[in-house]
Design an enzyme around this catalytic site. Sequence first.
Site, short mmCIF file in Angstrom:
data_model
loop_
_atom_site.label_atom_id
_atom_site.label_comp_id
_atom_site.label_asym_id
_atom_site.label_seq_id
_atom_site.Cartn_x
_atom_site.Cartn_y
_atom_site.Cartn_z
N ASP A 330 7.89 -19.71 39.61
CA ASP A 330 7.66 -18.29 39.41
C ASP A 330 7.09 -18.06 38.01
O ASP A 330 6.38 -18.92 37.48
CB ASP A 330 8.97 -17.53 39.63
CG ASP A 330 8.76 -16.18 40.28
OD1 ASP A 330 8.26 -15.28 39.60
OD2 ASP A 330 9.10 -16.04 41.47
N HIS A 388 9.77 -11.25 36.78
CA HIS A 388 9.89 -11.54 38.21
C HIS A 388 10.73 -12.78 38.49
O HIS A 388 11.63 -12.77 39.32
CB HIS A 388 8.47 -11.69 38.76
CG HIS A 388 8.37 -11.78 40.24
ND1 HIS A 388 8.44 -12.97 40.93
CD2 HIS A 388 8.18 -10.81 41.18
CE1 HIS A 388 8.30 -12.75 42.21
NE2 HIS A 388 8.13 -11.45 42.40
N SER A 566 9.53 -11.15 47.84
CA SER A 566 9.97 -11.99 46.73
C SER A 566 11.47 -11.90 46.55
O SER A 566 12.12 -12.86 46.12
CB SER A 566 9.31 -11.56 45.42
OG SER A 566 8.00 -12.03 45.33
#
Length: 897
Positions: A330, A388, A566
Amino acid sequence: MRANFRAATLFKHSILVGLVAALTGCGGSSGGNEPATASSALSGTIDIETGTRVDADNADALSLNSSPLRTSQSLPPEFILAGYVSASSGIYPGLSRYSADPFDTFSMFLRKGQSISLQPFSTIRGPSPLTLSLLSDGRDVATVSTSNQSDPIRVSLPDAETAGTYTLKVEATGSEPMLYILSTSAAGSALAASFDWPDHDFADAEAIVVFRQNKDQVSMRSSVPQGVMEPEMELAPGVWLMKAPSQTARSSRSQTKESTLDWIRTLNKRPEVALATPNYTMRAMQTPLDEPLYNNPSVGQQWHYELINAPIAWQIINNGGVGVTVAVMDTGLYGAPGNWHSDLNANVVQPLPAGTDFVSEAFDNDGVPGRDSNPSDPGNAVGTSVFHGTHVAGTIAAAVNGAGGAGIAYKASLLPVRVLGEGGTGSSADLLAALNWVAGLDVGKPRADIVNLSLGGLPFQPQLRDAINAGADRGIVYVAAAGNSASTLASYPAAYEKVFSVSAVDGAGVLASYSNSGDWIDLAAPGGDASRDGNADGRSDLVSSTSASIINGAPKETYIGLQGTSMAAPHVSAVFALMKSLDKELDYERLNDRLMKGELTYRDCGGGSCPKTSELGWGLVDAGKSTLAASANSVSEFLTASPSIVNLSTEGELSASISLSAYGNNPDGITIDSVSAAAPWLQLDSVPASEDSGTDFSIGVTLLPEALEAGISERTTIVVEYTGDEFRRLEIPVIGQRVTDQQARDAGRHFVLLVDPEPEGDLYTTVAQTSSVAENGQYQFSFMPDDGIEPKLLNEVPPGKYILVAGSDLDNDGLICHAGEACSEYPVAGLREEITVRLGETVTGIRMTTSYSRPAISANTPDILPRPGFRGYKLMQQRSDSGGTSGAAPKTIGAAR
């Protein structure tokens, strides 16, 4: 400054390529629900007419979630509702799609003599008949049809019928899509005319051309006949952006558009051209939801952990996934080696192996260009930083440390592998290198047991498939986000055969509005949906997890709420980590076999076997069932509840039935001791008697709305005390809500536009655009100042004078303020005033009201809606790049948030 400008420019270009699919799936919002900030150019609030409701599966909603509602939508005793029905799917002139929704059903309490009115409105496809029926337990009480006329129709409760709950059914009995306004006699009816609408916008004198034979740049420029088309740019092997010859240009805009279409038609007739299409305009926008979700992060997490029975899994296994390593590919983690986010630090692999940052220089923004050994996430140079990778890692393995929250596999090890840089973008070449590194070919064994891939947007690439297959052969389990473009097109890496592809659901376990679907989906997990409150707890269904936010000018660790596939994928990765801690031999083949047998998911199929679906695959992951399936040891007897969270509201279900099922080595030995609930607003209709024994039990409950304060969500628990091998308690959360009209008002997703006051012909040019969904009966919106960096985002507005207008696009034709849709013009519909946006100044406190009603028109009031010849306000369109090629050039990837 030069480095920051370069990063900003790179980000704004790369987001077009890497994130456009994900962002389109988020509803095209650029922060319409966010409060105004110091950098806002203009912000305000849109109120909604009293009693307003919207058909939940209108064409705009179906463009995000292709499945029509399967249950009746609840309505209050008095309302005004706009809806959409269509017997089939199809395409409007201009290539906008409309979805099939043959009928809508609504449930409401009708009084004696009360009538329901329906006003039909044709779309650009033309008029088509509708039928309005009043039903009672499937019995036809009254039916009337519009035929092809535009006059309203009405059904009333006959004298012979008693007051009570009835079903209203609006059915498309013709071939064309239609809009309608449905209202009670008290709310009145909306009267308006229908209009014709134009095509989607496209670039003048440009075309995207696919050639039958691939040619390089030199041969293309030499072989294309002069005067036919001029090569501008190769977009992919065999796919070119072409310019029209200079003679195509005309003096006026309308002539240019028509001549462009004529030129494209001639291109499609050429033998070397496989396909030529207009270059439809698009913009990309950010839609981060980066504000703290709840004051108490544990409550924020509760819905999505309970939805998948995580508390049951923790009863079966209390080691939290210890001994299992999950690689999170990520954006990296917030913090620095040895000093990560405090809820993650204890579980991050120590020491980190060398080479954990694979982001190449073109996408890197960490101050050390290119690959290195520090997977720290620096945030973004442009736009909001959502950290994220940190959010994803927290769902998997945030530690139990008395602060913040916890991950599902709260003792598993985290291996951060940074493959996404500025703006959550990166290249498939970087991803390929990271996959091979984690597979451990250089050290003899894999560096991780599970790889979480909350990223996507790639076409099929054999190199990535081969790398994943090689890792799977070594025992690595891959889990990937399905993507957020509300598309059925296969998205990679999720769609590779040996990757578990995860779609996202909201708080009610229903496919999220943005989630991709298709026959390549393996299973589903909570991803949240900011546009919904599926569990009726009074909050948007966002997934809360570890992150960081800018506080007083500096990043500080926090918990925030996000939505996306996600967020769904790490739920599955964490459950697999719990399973792998019980059975080290679990690999793709063994897990997939159990998945297909129904051992890892929850689905209610009436006792029979559940087929695979395009929305949820084999079903919603069930952590309790999954860990039980992986356990080879003796398991104590315990009860589970389905649904695991009960949601009751005056605009949803007032009653529910809860099934209790026994698990363990000796489930027949469970005996009920007591069932109780303390809240005065919850009535237990039926419960197992004391000393009942068996493997299956049921509880019936009903909401007592009069015992609730209007507009306030209440939470309680049903406590089931029982004895198996020992005395135990099962607590079933129940949420109750008496919804007020103010809270429930909803006129559908609203697009807020700033348009040039001077029309071009009968169309107004939209300069800036944002969107918003109703929250507590209002829409919040804001526009940002144009930063001068191309490409300009949809919600960026340069200084100037504008008309401010907002409305819904219920028929999904690309325009707002169609008769039968909601519309609002500032300050009053039909009495517009210009708004001036000045450089460095913020316009705040704008207040507008939207409604379905349309004032009557007369010769003295030509500016009052509907206006003769007025074709509407045109939306600025985005385009999801759904095609893919197999060329050698690396493709970009984006975080599937």
